[in-house]
Design a protein around this motif. Structure first.
Motif, mmCIF file in Angstrom:
data_model
loop_
_atom_site.group_PDB
_atom_site.id
_atom_site.type_symbol
_atom_site.label_atom_id
_atom_site.label_comp_id
_atom_site.label_asym_id
_atom_site.label_seq_id
_atom_site.Cartn_x
_atom_site.Cartn_y
_atom_site.Cartn_z
ATOM 1 N N GLN A 30 0.822 -1.201 0.000
ATOM 2 C CA GLN A 30 0.000 0.000 0.000
ATOM 3 C C GLN A 30 0.859 1.254 0.000
ATOM 4 O OE1 GLN A 30 -2.696 -0.715 3.380
ATOM 5 N NE2 GLN A 30 -4.387 -0.584 1.913
ATOM 6 N N GLN A 60 -4.840 -8.983 -3.330
ATOM 7 C CA GLN A 60 -5.893 -8.304 -2.592
ATOM 8 C C GLN A 60 -6.902 -7.655 -3.540
ATOM 9 O OE1 GLN A 60 -6.425 -8.403 0.578
ATOM 10 N NE2 GLN A 60 -8.113 -6.921 0.679
ATOM 11 N N GLN A 61 -6.411 -7.051 -4.623
ATOM 12 C CA GLN A 61 -7.304 -6.418 -5.578
ATOM 13 C C GLN A 61 -8.179 -7.448 -6.285
ATOM 14 O OE1 GLN A 61 -4.811 -4.070 -8.168
ATOM 15 N NE2 GLN A 61 -4.752 -2.338 -6.763
ATOM 16 N N LYS A 62 -7.615 -8.615 -6.574
ATOM 17 C CA LYS A 62 -8.400 -9.674 -7.213
ATOM 18 C C LYS A 62 -9.540 -10.122 -6.299
ATOM 19 C CE LYS A 62 -5.994 -10.635 -11.079
ATOM 20 N NZ LYS A 62 -6.554 -10.648 -12.445
ATOM 21 N N LEU A 63 -9.233 -10.308 -5.015
ATOM 22 C CA LEU A 63 -10.263 -10.728 -4.073
ATOM 23 C C LEU A 63 -11.326 -9.648 -3.902
ATOM 24 C CD1 LEU A 63 -8.046 -12.406 -1.319
ATOM 25 C CD2 LEU A 63 -9.552 -13.551 -2.956
ATOM 26 N N GLU A 64 -10.873 -8.415 -3.844
ATOM 27 C CA GLU A 64 -11.814 -7.305 -3.703
ATOM 28 C C GLU A 64 -12.761 -7.227 -4.889
ATOM 29 O OE1 GLU A 64 -10.859 -2.825 -4.323
ATOM 30 O OE2 GLU A 64 -10.356 -3.299 -2.237
ATOM 31 N N MET A 65 -12.205 -7.376 -6.096
ATOM 32 C CA MET A 65 -13.034 -7.332 -7.294
ATOM 33 C C MET A 65 -13.985 -8.526 -7.349
ATOM 34 S SD MET A 65 -12.022 -7.720 -11.243
ATOM 35 C CE MET A 65 -11.964 -9.465 -10.919
ATOM 36 N N SER A 66 -13.505 -9.705 -6.940
ATOM 37 C CA SER A 66 -14.349 -10.898 -6.961
ATOM 38 C C SER A 66 -15.553 -10.734 -6.046
ATOM 39 C CB SER A 66 -13.537 -12.127 -6.534
ATOM 40 O OG SER A 66 -12.465 -12.357 -7.418
ATOM 41 N N ASN A 67 -15.351 -10.123 -4.883
ATOM 42 C CA ASN A 67 -16.452 -9.925 -3.953
ATOM 43 C C ASN A 67 -17.513 -8.974 -4.490
ATOM 44 O OD1 ASN A 67 -15.445 -11.657 -2.006
ATOM 45 N ND2 ASN A 67 -14.265 -10.041 -0.988
ATOM 46 N N LEU A 68 -17.123 -8.113 -5.430
ATOM 47 C CA LEU A 68 -18.090 -7.222 -6.057
ATOM 48 C C LEU A 68 -18.744 -7.846 -7.282
ATOM 49 C CD1 LEU A 68 -16.064 -3.865 -5.932
ATOM 50 C CD2 LEU A 68 -17.974 -4.518 -4.453
ATOM 51 N N TYR A 71 -10.945 -2.236 -12.596
ATOM 52 C CA TYR A 71 -9.816 -3.063 -12.164
ATOM 53 C C TYR A 71 -8.923 -3.509 -13.329
ATOM 54 C CZ TYR A 71 -11.710 -3.380 -7.440
ATOM 55 O OH TYR A 71 -12.152 -3.089 -6.178
ATOM 56 N N GLU A 95 -23.819 -8.374 0.449
ATOM 57 C CA GLU A 95 -23.673 -7.950 -0.938
ATOM 58 C C GLU A 95 -24.592 -8.758 -1.841
ATOM 59 O OE1 GLU A 95 -19.634 -8.182 -2.026
ATOM 60 O OE2 GLU A 95 -18.950 -6.700 -0.579
#
Length: 669
Positions: A438, A568-576, A605, A656
């Motif tokens: 970060q 982390q970005q992949k997981l964040e996008m998957s959750n959306l 993303y 969600e």
């Protein structure tokens, strides 16, 4: 590339002498405008500061290089009495510039090709793969040139390059055709050796490039013309004259040991018989010419299909809205670097004085071996004097903490000036891998402006590249076949492909061979090229290059992404995204509403929709349920979700999922 008789005649008819007179005056204007801008002095200072050096004597010289904080210029002065003082120059320019290169260029640039109309969709992947090949082919070497392009950009604040067709051939070389291992005998055959024959990206030194004095930043078409210089040895220059098929001979030109116009470069060349050659392009007059020794020896139209100059340039940070020359890292940090060098050296001097203490003595005899009035401190040596009590040692205190606070503050100021922080240089700034990632991504935001400038330059370069590929790759090699049996075999081998041969006016059969590349593409039933995992070689026919559209460089693809942050970005996008896909499977009637936000999430993303969304959604083949048929049951929904989405990725929170389902129910009947 040899000039044809038709081109020669064309230029004779358009009064070439007027063009030569215009160029003579224009060359003076271009060089004078750049000299008066003062940029060359800034660039020369960047060269001096970049190289690791000391602000001290070199090779036993009595003069030392010191900084004048008033004029901010390094100069050599006499400092014989203070030769003991520290003269260390910080390597901040070297470190910051090298860090910038490492950050901004880790991978090859990737581009998104958006066709202008449906007509160009089929060939989009072919043109895209060919463009990417210009960066990955080691024989072309564009990746190494781009690294130098970014180096000049960070160092000088402005970087020019050229995208053009390059053909480098060594003629009449003795190629080995047979070698006998026992007798060690060779057999040779004369053959031309082709080193490069392709679209080429070449970085130029800012000192050797002069651009239109009316050029504006961020506007490539405002560069009406430009001039650049290259140095040739006598043999290479003679080969170029022969290749161009011009009327001049090598004996018509003057050569020297060092190039007369290159003041800063004279020490670099030790070869003899060198000559400067000036290249000039003007997009308004549609002229490209070569001049040396005040002789214009070659002239032709601009050799790019879109009739733009071959110049690609950009700036690091904007100097002003009227100057294409930017502000580089060295110029940005120079003021604080001078202060940092001074404070560091003063601190070191104080440490030295604290260790090697000064000695004061009253008038006495035999202070030194010769009875003089000076004494030097030498470990392990005993000196005999009359009255030792007359000698006093002057105590110099060690540096206070304020000195180190000042050094730390100046280093922080340099970080703030340049945007190249310790975190980007590799210093650990967090307790966990994600915190470090970060911090690195946050520091990268300061480099957003240079990144966008590189992106704009590469997008202009991509436009030139596509035009050059269309022009060069459309020209085949022609082989005349006379024997009827061979003609029959050839037509059968190419499946009677009309693009692979023709019969000329003399009735002779001519086979055509276009360039062939490993692009890993195959055409579907509709003629549209799609990627394949198989290693497919594709012969690029002219109609494959028929393409127009927008080219967008994904500049983020060049930057090294932290693996923890990427996960982390992949997981964040998957959750959306996955709740939307799940709801679309449960309620196919909601897919037209759900597909738009799904694409928006993937665009944010920087993900390809084809890698995530079901094929049925992208192909528009979603089967709507008939009246009274009802929707899928819960068990069926789970089976469909597991079929389309890997089980480990179905991890959306219940909140969600419920929000997406509620929205879909409100928008669909």
């Amino acid at each position: 590339m040899p000039i044809s008789e038709e081109t020669k005649l064309f230029y004779k008819n358009r009064k070439s002498e007027e063009t030569k007179l215009f160029y003579k005056n224009r060359k003076i204007e271009l060089i004078s405008a750049r000299t008066e801008s003062g940029m060359e002095e800034i660039w020369k200072q960047a060269d001096k500061d970049y190289l690791p050096h000391e602000l001290g004597s070199t090779k036993g010289a009595k003069k030392v290089l010191v900084e004048n904080e008033r004029t901010e210029v390094s100069s050599y002065v006499q400092l014989e009495k203070n030769a003991w003082r520290s003269k260390v120059a910080s390597n901040n320019p070297f470190i910051k510039i090298q860090t910038a290169i490492a950050i901004l260029f880790d991978r090859n640039p990737e581009a998104v090709f958006d066709p202008l109309s449906k007509r160009f969709v089929a060939n989009t992947k072919v043109v895209e793969k060919l463009y990417h090949r210009t960066w990955t082919d080691t024989n072309i070497g564009a990746k190494k040139e781009l690294r130098k392009f970014i180096f000049n950009l960070a160092k000088y604040g402005w970087s020019p390059a050229r995208r053009y067709y390059k053909r480098a051939v060594r003629k009449n070389m003795n190629a080995i055709t047979r070698f006998n291992l026992e007798t060690q005998d060779f057999e040779f055959q004369k053959r031309d050796m082709v080193d490069v024959d392709d679209v080429f990206f070449e970085t130029k030194s800012p000192f050797d490039v002069w651009i239109d004095d009316l050029a504006k930043p961020d506007d490539p078409r405002s560069r009406r013309d430009w001039l650049w210089r290259e140095v040739f040895d006598k043999m290479s220059f003679e080969a170029m004259l022969d290749d161009l098929n011009v009327d001049y001979k090598v004996g018509d030109f003057k050569f020297s040991t060092f190039t007369e116009t290159r003041d800063e470069q004279k020490k670099r060349f030790t070869s003899s018989d060198l000559i400067d050659v000036y290249f000039y392009e003007n997009r308004q007059k549609d002229v490209f010419l070569l001049e040396s020794d005040e002789k214009v020896f070659f002239e032709s139209p601009i050799t790019i299909d879109c009739k733009e100059t071959s110049l690609v340039d950009t700036y690091w940070n904007l100097r002003n809205t009227d100057s294409p020359y930017g502000i580089g890292l060295n110029e940005i940090m120079r003021g604080n670097k001078i202060l940092l060098d001074r404070v560091k050296n003063m601190t070191i001097d104080q440490v030295v004085l604290a260790i090697y203490k000064m000695v004061f003595a009253a008038n006495t005899e035999q202070l030194d071996d010769e009875g003089g009035e000076t004494i030097s401190i030498e470990p392990g040596k005993v000196k005999k004097i009359i009255n030792p009590s007359n000698i006093k040692i002057f105590e110099i205190p060690s540096p206070d903490k304020e000195a180190f606070v000042m050094i730390e503050m100046l280093e922080k100021d340099i970080e703030d000036d340049t945007g190249i922080t310790k975190t980007l240089e590799g210093e650990i700034s967090g307790k966990t891998a994600f915190e470090v990632a970060q911090a690195q991504q946050g520091a990268l935001k300061r480099l957003g402006t240079p990144l966008r400038n590189i992106k704009s330059a590469l997008e202009w370069d991509a436009k030139l590249t596509v035009n050059l590929m269309r022009m060069i790759y459309s020209v085949p090699k022609v082989y005349t076949i006379l024997e009827s049996q061979l003609i029959t075999e050839y037509t059968a081998a190419v499946n009677n492909d009309k693009d692979r041969y023709f019969v000329d006016e003399k009735g002779q059969f001519n086979a055509l061979k276009y360039r062939e590349f490993q692009l890993n593409l195959e055409a579907n039933s509709e003629g549209e090229f799609k990627p394949t995992k198989d290693k497919n070689f594709l012969m690029v026919k002219p109609h494959y290059l028929d393409w127009e559209g927008e080219i967008v460089i994904r500049i983020e693809s060049m930057i090294e992404m932290s693996k923890p942050l990427e996960r982390q970005q992949k997981l964040e996008m998957s959750n959306l995204l996955l709740p939307i896909i799940y709801q679309g499977i449960a309620n196919p009637m909601a897919i037209p509403v759900l597909i738009k936000p799904a694409k928006q999430i993937l665009e944010i993303y920087d993900e390809d929709v084809a890698d995530w969304l079901p094929e049925e959604w992208l192909a528009g083949q979603v089967q709507m349920p008939l009246m009274g048929q009802g929707l899928l049951q819960d068990g069926q929904v789970g089976q469909e979700a597991r079929r389309l989405v890997p089980e480990e990725q179905i991890s959306a929170p219940a909140t969600e999922m419920g929000a997406v389902q509620s929205a879909a129910q409100q928008l669909t009947p």
